[in-house]
Design a protein around this motif. Structure first.
Motif, short mmCIF file in Angstrom:
data_model
loop_
_atom_site.label_atom_id
_atom_site.label_comp_id
_atom_site.label_asym_id
_atom_site.label_seq_id
_atom_site.Cartn_x
_atom_site.Cartn_y
_atom_site.Cartn_z
N ARG A 140 0.83 -1.21 0.00
CA ARG A 140 0.00 0.00 0.00
C ARG A 140 0.87 1.26 0.00
NH1 ARG A 140 -5.25 0.71 1.50
NH2 ARG A 140 -5.31 -1.41 2.35
N SER A 141 1.90 1.26 0.83
CA SER A 141 2.79 2.43 0.90
C SER A 141 3.52 2.65 -0.42
CB SER A 141 3.81 2.24 2.03
OG SER A 141 3.17 2.17 3.28
N ALA A 142 3.98 1.55 -1.03
CA ALA A 142 4.68 1.65 -2.32
C ALA A 142 3.75 2.21 -3.39
CB ALA A 142 5.21 0.27 -2.74
N ALA A 143 2.51 1.73 -3.41
CA ALA A 143 1.54 2.21 -4.40
C ALA A 143 1.29 3.70 -4.22
CB ALA A 143 0.24 1.43 -4.28
N GLN A 144 1.16 4.14 -2.98
CA GLN A 144 0.93 5.56 -2.73
C GLN A 144 2.13 6.40 -3.17
OE1 GLN A 144 0.10 5.29 1.47
NE2 GLN A 144 -2.11 4.94 1.17
N ALA A 145 3.33 5.89 -2.93
CA ALA A 145 4.54 6.61 -3.35
C ALA A 145 4.61 6.71 -4.87
CB ALA A 145 5.78 5.91 -2.81
N LEU A 146 4.27 5.63 -5.57
CA LEU A 146 4.30 5.64 -7.03
C LEU A 146 3.25 6.58 -7.60
CD1 LEU A 146 4.79 1.80 -7.73
CD2 LEU A 146 6.50 3.62 -7.95
N GLN A 147 2.07 6.60 -6.99
CA GLN A 147 1.04 7.53 -7.45
C GLN A 147 1.47 8.98 -7.21
OE1 GLN A 147 -2.19 5.73 -5.18
NE2 GLN A 147 -3.25 5.19 -7.07
N ALA A 148 2.14 9.22 -6.09
CA ALA A 148 2.62 10.57 -5.80
C ALA A 148 3.70 10.99 -6.80
CB ALA A 148 3.18 10.63 -4.38
N ASN A 149 4.43 10.01 -7.35
CA ASN A 149 5.46 10.28 -8.36
C ASN A 149 4.87 10.43 -9.77
OD1 ASN A 149 7.47 10.23 -6.47
ND2 ASN A 149 8.18 8.17 -6.94
N GLY A 150 3.55 10.27 -9.90
CA GLY A 150 2.91 10.47 -11.19
C GLY A 150 2.86 9.24 -12.08
N CYS A 151 3.03 8.05 -11.51
CA CYS A 151 2.98 6.82 -12.32
C CYS A 151 1.54 6.55 -12.78
CB CYS A 151 3.50 5.63 -11.53
SG CYS A 151 5.27 5.71 -11.19
N GLU A 152 1.41 6.23 -14.06
CA GLU A 152 0.09 5.95 -14.63
C GLU A 152 -0.24 4.47 -14.59
OE1 GLU A 152 -0.79 7.95 -18.44
OE2 GLU A 152 1.16 8.90 -18.20
N SER A 153 0.78 3.61 -14.51
CA SER A 153 0.56 2.17 -14.47
C SER A 153 1.55 1.54 -13.51
CB SER A 153 0.71 1.55 -15.87
OG SER A 153 2.02 1.75 -16.36
N VAL A 154 1.27 0.29 -13.11
CA VAL A 154 2.13 -0.38 -12.14
C VAL A 154 2.22 -1.86 -12.49
CG1 VAL A 154 0.23 -0.81 -10.52
CG2 VAL A 154 2.59 -0.75 -9.68
N ALA A 155 3.42 -2.43 -12.27
CA ALA A 155 3.64 -3.86 -12.51
C ALA A 155 4.07 -4.52 -11.21
CB ALA A 155 4.72 -4.05 -13.57
N ILE A 156 3.50 -5.69 -10.93
CA ILE A 156 3.86 -6.48 -9.75
C ILE A 156 4.79 -7.59 -10.21
CG2 ILE A 156 3.01 -7.82 -7.79
CD1 ILE A 156 2.02 -4.95 -7.90
N LEU A 157 6.03 -7.60 -9.68
CA LEU A 157 7.05 -8.55 -10.11
C LEU A 157 7.62 -9.25 -8.89
CD1 LEU A 157 8.93 -6.15 -12.60
CD2 LEU A 157 6.97 -7.62 -13.08
N PHE A 158 7.04 -10.42 -8.58
CA PHE A 158 7.50 -11.16 -7.41
C PHE A 158 8.28 -12.41 -7.83
CE2 PHE A 158 3.97 -9.63 -4.26
CZ PHE A 158 4.55 -8.36 -4.27
N ALA A 159 9.27 -12.77 -7.04
CA ALA A 159 10.10 -13.94 -7.33
C ALA A 159 9.27 -15.22 -7.31
CB ALA A 159 11.24 -14.04 -6.31
N ASN A 160 9.52 -16.07 -8.32
CA ASN A 160 8.93 -17.42 -8.38
C ASN A 160 7.41 -17.42 -8.31
OD1 ASN A 160 11.53 -18.70 -8.43
ND2 ASN A 160 11.70 -18.32 -6.24
N SER A 161 6.77 -16.34 -8.76
CA SER A 161 5.30 -16.30 -8.70
C SER A 161 4.67 -17.28 -9.67
CB SER A 161 4.81 -14.88 -9.00
OG SER A 161 5.18 -14.47 -10.30
N TYR A 162 5.43 -17.78 -10.65
CA TYR A 162 4.91 -18.81 -11.55
C TYR A 162 4.65 -20.12 -10.80
CZ TYR A 162 9.63 -20.68 -11.25
OH TYR A 162 10.81 -21.19 -10.78
N ALA A 163 5.40 -20.36 -9.70
CA ALA A 163 5.27 -21.61 -8.95
C ALA A 163 4.14 -21.54 -7.93
CB ALA A 163 6.59 -21.94 -8.25
#
Length: 685
Positions: A140-163
């Protein structure tokens, strides 16, 4: 009743329109300049040239370069990344490669700035075990920081999420509640496949494209509906299939090579109908020359491609080699006195010098115009009344002739010679260097300029003949109408065959089929058939490179039978031996990924509806002096679309039509087949 099917291909220079009237069995074509920066204006303009009542349109299929251009020009959205702690720099480190082989430095900036790549506590192991549940407060904090930086889109990239998707799913569910728009991409949804960089890169590029591309598609769809369109709007994918516009808005990374892929699909269908199973295609537009190989009626699919250095997209794509040698490519002499073609292009505006719109540097088109190969009184594409031969000659003389000590004619021939050499090199790359003999293939040139260079390709590469389709200038637009609806899926299995959980593999296959069929069911298109295909990425334990092993699976069209370990071993042995000529004694077989495809076969229109009119002989419409090699020839001019089937034209000759010019050189001849294709071959002795 709606009866019109429309294919629209937007290229760097021209927007091509193919209108098929299914009821009357007729086709019309249009070619208009591509509009920039918003391509939607040219898109709608082209359709309106041929269709006044949009309510009669049943389907519009679009091949687009919007995604490709956004990546190449770095004009995507400001994007944020939320990733596993410690993996912030995967996009920057890549595979420890570099843009140039030699040298100590290689500059590369990921599409996501490091300030907008934020880490959160979470960890899933390679076997799917969740060691550290995701910290949702940190997300939640990261999303708020990205929105404050003016990001229009966001990607979630977690290790081994395919498994195990649990941590990503939890983070995505939270983000979709609090993010200010729908532009949230998750790696487990985009590419549930092993290898972090490829998964991270594909997902980040999807997020980078989403606001730009989905906005473009939305503008098109709204404009079509505002003009009375009530049919289906679909987008061509890089794999040669089509998808619904809502899928394209969610997965814009799958459109990265959309336009060129449509041309290859059309070329395969045209060539197969004409009796040619092996074809090398050459799509020459205003900006680039795209080459692809079709063997035994099937185009080659690549599991991934690099749109530009460091921009890796891992999705099935038709293998296409692109060089900057289009009609608008600029000719220039470097400091060493060498003549170069491209990669800079004059595009559609200002275009070649002969257009008279402000460009002063000569292009490939200017050389063709000056040598008489293009009719200056009837330029293709639209809006110009006449081409300026004198201006083209002056530019060729100033920028090429004088620096190299050549006459203007010699300089124009030199431009074409270098351009042809570069195009021939691209053809060799997809044929000879991959073990295919060009003598066993026909060359199919299309695009606005391809048919001007067919004879040169036969001479340079040793191909036996060329097939020029009925409407070469709009072949990619025709491919939009022909393409099937296809959905591709991938899932990492990462198991030795002798330890494979057969039930788990069957469950993944069923899930892919269910998702694919649901997407087909949601479409408003009628399908002649539905096809399911499965293959495994496999290797021996200890090997890095895999082979694609097709599976023969019993299916009733909606369910699939389980595949046994013994069947997988047999299929792997056959594929591996066919590829490498031997098997490894005591080698342990390993499955890396499952790949599935669900295809809805769309009805194909009969190419004989494009057949030329019946007649007894070809009547030339004029004579023009044209330069070939080292002298001028009085060259017969023909209206190509009026030539009856069976017509034989002995070179030198020029065949004109609204969307292109076909050049038959002095040592060649052309004949018109029953579909209106022109087959160009050496003259009979």
């Amino acid at each position: 009743m709606s009866s019109l099917m429309i294919g629209v291909d937007v290229g760097g220079t021209f927007t091509d329109i193919f209108v098929l009237n299914e009821t009357a069995g007729t086709a019309r074509v249009a070619k208009v300049p591509t509009t920039r920066p918003d391509q939607s204006a040219g898109f709608l303009d082209g359709i309106k040239q041929e269709v006044s009542d949009f309510s009669k349109i049943s389907v519009v299929v679009h091949g687009t370069t919007a995604g490709t251009n956004a990546l190449l020009e770095r004009k995507g959205a400001k994007t944020g990344v939320i990733c596993t702690q410690g993996l912030r720099d995967v996009l920057e480190m890549r595979r420890r490669d570099r843009p140039r082989t030699w040298g100590l430095r290689g500059n590369f900036e990921p599409v996501v700035d490091r300030r907008n790549r934020l880490e959160v506590p979470e960890r899933t192991l390679a076997d799917g075990t969740v060691r550290t549940p995701v910290d949702l407060d940190a997300v939640r904090s990261a999303a708020q920081a990205l929105q404050a930086n003016g990001c229009e889109s966001v990607a979630i990239l977690f290790a081994n999420s395919y498994a195990n998707t649990a941590n990503e799913e939890a983070a995505v569910a939270l983000l979709r509640d609090i993010w200010h728009n729908q532009h949230v991409s998750a790696s487990s949804e985009i590419l549930p496949e092993i290898r972090e960089f490829e998964r991270f890169s594909t997902t980040a590029l999807n997020a980078y494209l989403q606001p730009e591309v989905s906005g473009y598609f939305a503008r098109l769809e709204n404009a079509l509906k505002a003009d009375g369109f009530e049919g289906e709007f679909m987008i061509v994918q890089s794999n040669g299939g089509v998808m619904a516009v809502d899928t394209a808005c969610r997965l814009p990374v799958r459109t990265a090579l959309s336009g060129p892929a449509a041309g290859v699909i059309a070329a395969a269908y045209i060539a197969q109908s004409a009796g040619f199973e092996n074809v090398i295609t050459g799509d020459m537009g205003g900006t680039s020359f795209d080459v692809s190989l079709i063997s035994a009626g099937r185009s080659m699919l690549s599991p991934q491609t690099s749109i530009d250095f460091g921009m890796v997209v891992r999705n099935p794509m038709i293998e296409i080699t692109t060089i900057g040698a289009g009609g608008g490519s600029i000719a220039w002499v470097d400091k060493g006195g060498l003549l170069n073609i491209g990669p800079q292009s004059a595009g559609s505006n200002p275009g070649p010098v002969a257009y008279g719109l402000g460009n002063t540097r000569p292009t490939v088109t200017d050389a063709n115009v000056f040598l008489g190969r293009i009719d200056p009184e009837n330029p293709i594409g639209g809006e110009l009344e006449r081409l300026d031969i004198d201006a083209a000659g002056r530019a060729i003389d100033e920028h090429v002739g004088k620096p190299l000590g050549l006459t203007t004619v010699e300089a124009a021939e030199a431009i074409l010679k270098v351009a042809n050499s570069r195009m021939a090199g691209a053809i060799r790359l997809v044929s000879i260097e991959r073990g295919f003999d060009p003598k066993n293939f026909a060359f199919m040139p299309f695009g606005g300029g391809g048919a001007l260079h067919a004879g040169a390709m036969l001479a340079e590469v040793g191909i036996a003949r060329a097939i020029v389709p009925r409407y070469p200038g709009v072949t990619s637009a025709m491919g939009c109408v022909i393409a099937d609806m296809r959905q591709d899926f991938v899932q990492t299995i990462n198991s030795r065959v002798d330890m494979l959980d057969e039930a788990a593999l069957a469950a993944f296959m069923h899930a892919h089929v269910d998702q694919g069929l649901a997407l087909l069911d949601a479409a408003r298109t009628n399908f002649e058939a539905r096809e399911l295909s499965f293959e495994l990425d496999m290797a021996y334990v200890g090997q890095t490179h895999t082979v694609s092993v097709p599976l023969t699976v019993k299916t009733d069209g909606s369910t699939v039978a389980a595949v046994t370990r013994a069947e997988i071993e047999t299929a792997f042995d056959a594929t591996y031996k066919a590829t490498y000529g031997r098997l490894l004694q005591n080698g342990v077989r390993r499955i890396l990924n499952l790949r599935s495809a669900v295809t809805g076969k769309r009805p194909k229109f009969d190419l004989s509806t494009l057949a030329p009119p019946e007649g007894e002989r070809a009547e030339k419409v004029g004579v023009r002096r044209v330069h070939f090699g080292d002298k001028w020839y009085d060259t017969a001019i023909y209206d190509r679309l009026a030539l009856p089937s069976g017509t034989k034209i002995v070179g030198p000759a020029i065949l004109t039509q609204p969307d292109t010019t076909v050049l038959i050189e002095p040592h060649l001849q052309g004949r018109v087949d029953r579909f209106g294709n022109t087959i160009i071959e050496p003259q009979e002795e």
